[in-house]
Design a protein around this motif. Structure first.
Motif, PDB file in Angstrom:
ATOM      1  N   SER A 107       0.827  -1.213   0.000  1.00 27.55           N
ATOM      2  CA  SER A 107       0.000   0.000   0.000  1.00 27.55           C
ATOM      3  C   SER A 107       0.860   1.261   0.000  1.00 27.55           C
ATOM      4  O   SER A 107       0.580   2.221  -0.719  1.00 27.55           O
ATOM      5  N   LEU A 108       1.912   1.248   0.805  1.00 25.45           N
ATOM      6  CA  LEU A 108       2.797   2.405   0.864  1.00 25.45           C
ATOM      7  C   LEU A 108       3.575   2.555  -0.451  1.00 25.45           C
ATOM      8  O   LEU A 108       3.787   3.671  -0.925  1.00 25.45           O
ATOM      9  N   ASN A 109       3.962   1.424  -1.057  1.00 30.17           N
ATOM     10  CA  ASN A 109       4.613   1.486  -2.377  1.00 30.17           C
ATOM     11  C   ASN A 109       3.711   2.198  -3.376  1.00 30.17           C
ATOM     12  O   ASN A 109       4.169   3.035  -4.149  1.00 30.17           O
ATOM     13  N   LEU A 110       2.436   1.847  -3.361  1.00 29.18           N
ATOM     14  CA  LEU A 110       1.474   2.462  -4.281  1.00 29.18           C
ATOM     15  C   LEU A 110       1.357   3.963  -4.028  1.00 29.18           C
ATOM     16  O   LEU A 110       1.386   4.770  -4.966  1.00 29.18           O
ATOM     17  N   LEU A 111       1.276   4.356  -2.765  1.00 29.80           N
ATOM     18  CA  LEU A 111       1.181   5.778  -2.423  1.00 29.80           C
ATOM     19  C   LEU A 111       2.431   6.558  -2.826  1.00 29.80           C
ATOM     20  O   LEU A 111       2.355   7.737  -3.156  1.00 29.80           O
ATOM     21  N   MET A 112       3.582   5.874  -2.812  1.00 29.59           N
ATOM     22  CA  MET A 112       4.851   6.551  -3.103  1.00 29.59           C
ATOM     23  C   MET A 112       5.274   6.397  -4.564  1.00 29.59           C
ATOM     24  O   MET A 112       6.421   6.660  -4.906  1.00 29.59           O
ATOM     25  N   GLY A 113       4.351   5.983  -5.411  1.00 29.14           N
ATOM     26  CA  GLY A 113       4.663   5.899  -6.835  1.00 29.14           C
ATOM     27  C   GLY A 113       5.595   4.752  -7.191  1.00 29.14           C
ATOM     28  O   GLY A 113       6.391   4.868  -8.107  1.00 29.14           O
ATOM     29  N   GLY A 114       5.504   3.649  -6.465  1.00 28.28           N
ATOM     30  CA  GLY A 114       6.306   2.479  -6.803  1.00 28.28           C
ATOM     31  C   GLY A 114       7.359   2.120  -5.781  1.00 28.28           C
ATOM     32  O   GLY A 114       8.120   1.196  -5.985  1.00 28.28           O
ATOM     33  N   GLY A 115       7.440   2.841  -4.700  1.00 26.71           N
ATOM     34  CA  GLY A 115       8.432   2.528  -3.671  1.00 26.71           C
ATOM     35  C   GLY A 115       9.197   3.760  -3.253  1.00 26.71           C
ATOM     36  O   GLY A 115       8.882   4.874  -3.662  1.00 26.71           O
ATOM     37  N   ARG A 116      10.220   3.522  -2.463  1.00 22.31           N
ATOM     38  CA  ARG A 116      11.025   4.646  -1.991  1.00 22.31           C
ATOM     39  C   ARG A 116      12.204   4.851  -2.926  1.00 22.31           C
ATOM     40  O   ARG A 116      12.787   3.898  -3.422  1.00 22.31           O
ATOM     41  N   PRO A 117      12.558   6.089  -3.190  1.00 21.59           N
ATOM     42  CA  PRO A 117      13.689   6.352  -4.077  1.00 21.59           C
ATOM     43  C   PRO A 117      15.020   5.957  -3.433  1.00 21.59           C
ATOM     44  O   PRO A 117      15.224   6.178  -2.247  1.00 21.59           O
ATOM     45  N   VAL A 118      15.887   5.362  -4.212  1.00 26.76           N
ATOM     46  CA  VAL A 118      17.196   4.930  -3.731  1.00 26.76           C
ATOM     47  C   VAL A 118      18.125   6.137  -3.630  1.00 26.76           C
ATOM     48  O   VAL A 118      18.123   7.018  -4.486  1.00 26.76           O
ATOM     49  N   GLY A 119      18.891   6.192  -2.560  1.00 32.11           N
ATOM     50  CA  GLY A 119      19.887   7.237  -2.409  1.00 32.11           C
ATOM     51  C   GLY A 119      19.335   8.594  -2.026  1.00 32.11           C
ATOM     52  O   GLY A 119      19.997   9.609  -2.175  1.00 32.11           O
ATOM     53  N   ARG A 120      18.130   8.621  -1.520  1.00 34.04           N
ATOM     54  CA  ARG A 120      17.513   9.883  -1.114  1.00 34.04           C
ATOM     55  C   ARG A 120      17.168   9.826   0.368  1.00 34.04           C
ATOM     56  O   ARG A 120      16.894   8.779   0.917  1.00 34.04           O
ATOM     57  N   PHE A 121      17.166  10.978   0.998  1.00 35.51           N
ATOM     58  CA  PHE A 121      16.752  11.059   2.393  1.00 35.51           C
ATOM     59  C   PHE A 121      15.241  11.044   2.459  1.00 35.51           C
ATOM     60  O   PHE A 121      14.555  11.584   1.587  1.00 35.51           O
ATOM     61  N   MET A 122      14.723  10.438   3.517  1.00 38.56           N
ATOM     62  CA  MET A 122      13.286  10.452   3.761  1.00 38.56           C
ATOM     63  C   MET A 122      13.079  10.925   5.189  1.00 38.56           C
ATOM     64  O   MET A 122      13.811  10.529   6.093  1.00 38.56           O
ATOM     65  N   GLU A 123      12.089  11.768   5.377  1.00 39.76           N
ATOM     66  CA  GLU A 123      11.794  12.286   6.707  1.00 39.76           C
ATOM     67  C   GLU A 123      10.331  12.035   7.012  1.00 39.76           C
ATOM     68  O   GLU A 123       9.474  12.222   6.155  1.00 39.76           O
ATOM     69  N   SER A 124      10.060  11.599   8.231  1.00 39.65           N
ATOM     70  CA  SER A 124       8.682  11.375   8.666  1.00 39.65           C
ATOM     71  C   SER A 124       8.365  12.352   9.782  1.00 39.65           C
ATOM     72  O   SER A 124       9.184  12.603  10.656  1.00 39.65           O
ATOM     73  N   SER A 125       7.173  12.887   9.736  1.00 41.13           N
ATOM     74  CA  SER A 125       6.731  13.762  10.820  1.00 41.13           C
ATOM     75  C   SER A 125       5.265  13.493  11.086  1.00 41.13           C
ATOM     76  O   SER A 125       4.544  13.027  10.211  1.00 41.13           O
ATOM     77  N   GLY A 126       4.859  13.769  12.289  1.00 42.59           N
ATOM     78  CA  GLY A 126       3.467  13.559  12.659  1.00 42.59           C
ATOM     79  C   GLY A 126       3.339  13.456  14.160  1.00 42.59           C
ATOM     80  O   GLY A 126       4.331  13.476  14.892  1.00 42.59           O
ATOM     81  N   PRO A 127       2.097  13.336  14.625  1.00 45.63           N
ATOM     82  CA  PRO A 127       1.874  13.256  16.073  1.00 45.63           C
ATOM     83  C   PRO A 127       2.392  11.939  16.654  1.00 45.63           C
ATOM     84  O   PRO A 127       2.668  10.984  15.929  1.00 45.63           O
ATOM     85  N   GLU A 128       2.503  11.916  17.982  1.00 48.97           N
ATOM     86  CA  GLU A 128       2.928  10.698  18.673  1.00 48.97           C
ATOM     87  C   GLU A 128       1.985   9.556  18.334  1.00 48.97           C
ATOM     88  O   GLU A 128       0.785   9.753  18.140  1.00 48.97           O
ATOM     89  N   SER A 129       2.557   8.349  18.270  1.00 48.08           N
ATOM     90  CA  SER A 129       1.791   7.118  18.039  1.00 48.08           C
ATOM     91  C   SER A 129       1.049   7.116  16.704  1.00 48.08           C
ATOM     92  O   SER A 129      -0.005   6.496  16.583  1.00 48.08           O
ATOM     93  N   SER A 130       1.602   7.810  15.707  1.00 50.96           N
ATOM     94  CA  SER A 130       0.946   7.807  14.393  1.00 50.96           C
ATOM     95  C   SER A 130       1.564   6.785  13.439  1.00 50.96           C
ATOM     96  O   SER A 130       1.128   6.671  12.299  1.00 50.96           O
ATOM     97  N   GLY A 131       2.610   6.052  13.888  1.00 57.68           N
ATOM     98  CA  GLY A 131       3.186   4.992  13.078  1.00 57.68           C
ATOM     99  C   GLY A 131       4.486   5.337  12.381  1.00 57.68           C
ATOM    100  O   GLY A 131       4.963   4.571  11.539  1.00 57.68           O
ATOM    101  N   LYS A 132       5.074   6.465  12.720  1.00 63.95           N
ATOM    102  CA  LYS A 132       6.326   6.882  12.059  1.00 63.95           C
ATOM    103  C   LYS A 132       7.439   5.862  12.286  1.00 63.95           C
ATOM    104  O   LYS A 132       8.108   5.456  11.336  1.00 63.95           O
ATOM    105  N   SER A 133       7.626   5.437  13.508  1.00 64.23           N
ATOM    106  CA  SER A 133       8.692   4.479  13.816  1.00 64.23           C
ATOM    107  C   SER A 133       8.401   3.120  13.199  1.00 64.23           C
ATOM    108  O   SER A 133       9.313   2.436  12.725  1.00 64.23           O
TER     109      SER A 133
END
Length: 120
Positions: free
Chosen positions: A50-76
């Motif tokens: 599901s996350l692959n679909l949302l991200m257009g096929g997966g995560r880009p290689v060699g790029r930084f990714m940052e997650s933000s959001g409220p506590e207990s929202s699933g970032k970790s």
């Protein structure tokens, strides 16, 4: 008596954009004008279809990714799943722990080899 150097004859330059691009690539190299394929980063699975679909096929290689959001929202959890998928593909993981809150047992529970993960 003045000596006049003969001016070098200019080479014939192409008249079309594509011709000029090819001419410059011979001189400067291919990366002067990247193609569409060069601009599309290679992607690896996030570990979640599901996350692959949302991200257009997966995560880009060699790029930084940052997650933000409220506590207990699933970032970790998402970071742990993505780290495990990255290691399963044979790549290295670098985790930037800005808040110094990394839960190592949680990552290990998701299949991450934390001894093979750089934590900064």
């Amino acid at each position: 008596m003045a000596f006049h150097k003969e001016k070098p004859k200019p080479e014939k330059l192409p008249k079309t954009f594509d011709g000029m691009r090819k001419h410059l690539e011979k001189i400067k190299g291919r990366l002067l004008f990247p193609t569409d394929a060069d601009l599309q980063p290679k992607k690896f699975t996030t570990g979640s279809p599901s996350l692959n679909l949302l991200m257009g096929g997966g995560r880009p290689v060699g790029r930084f990714m940052e997650s933000s959001g409220p506590e207990s929202s699933g970032k970790s959890s998402i970071a742990a799943i993505m780290a495990a998928a990255t290691q399963a593909a044979g790549d290295d993981v670098v985790y930037l722990d800005y808040e110094h809150t990394l839960d190592v047992p949680w990552f290990q529970l998701h299949g991450v080899d934390t001894k093979r993960m750089a934590i900064l």
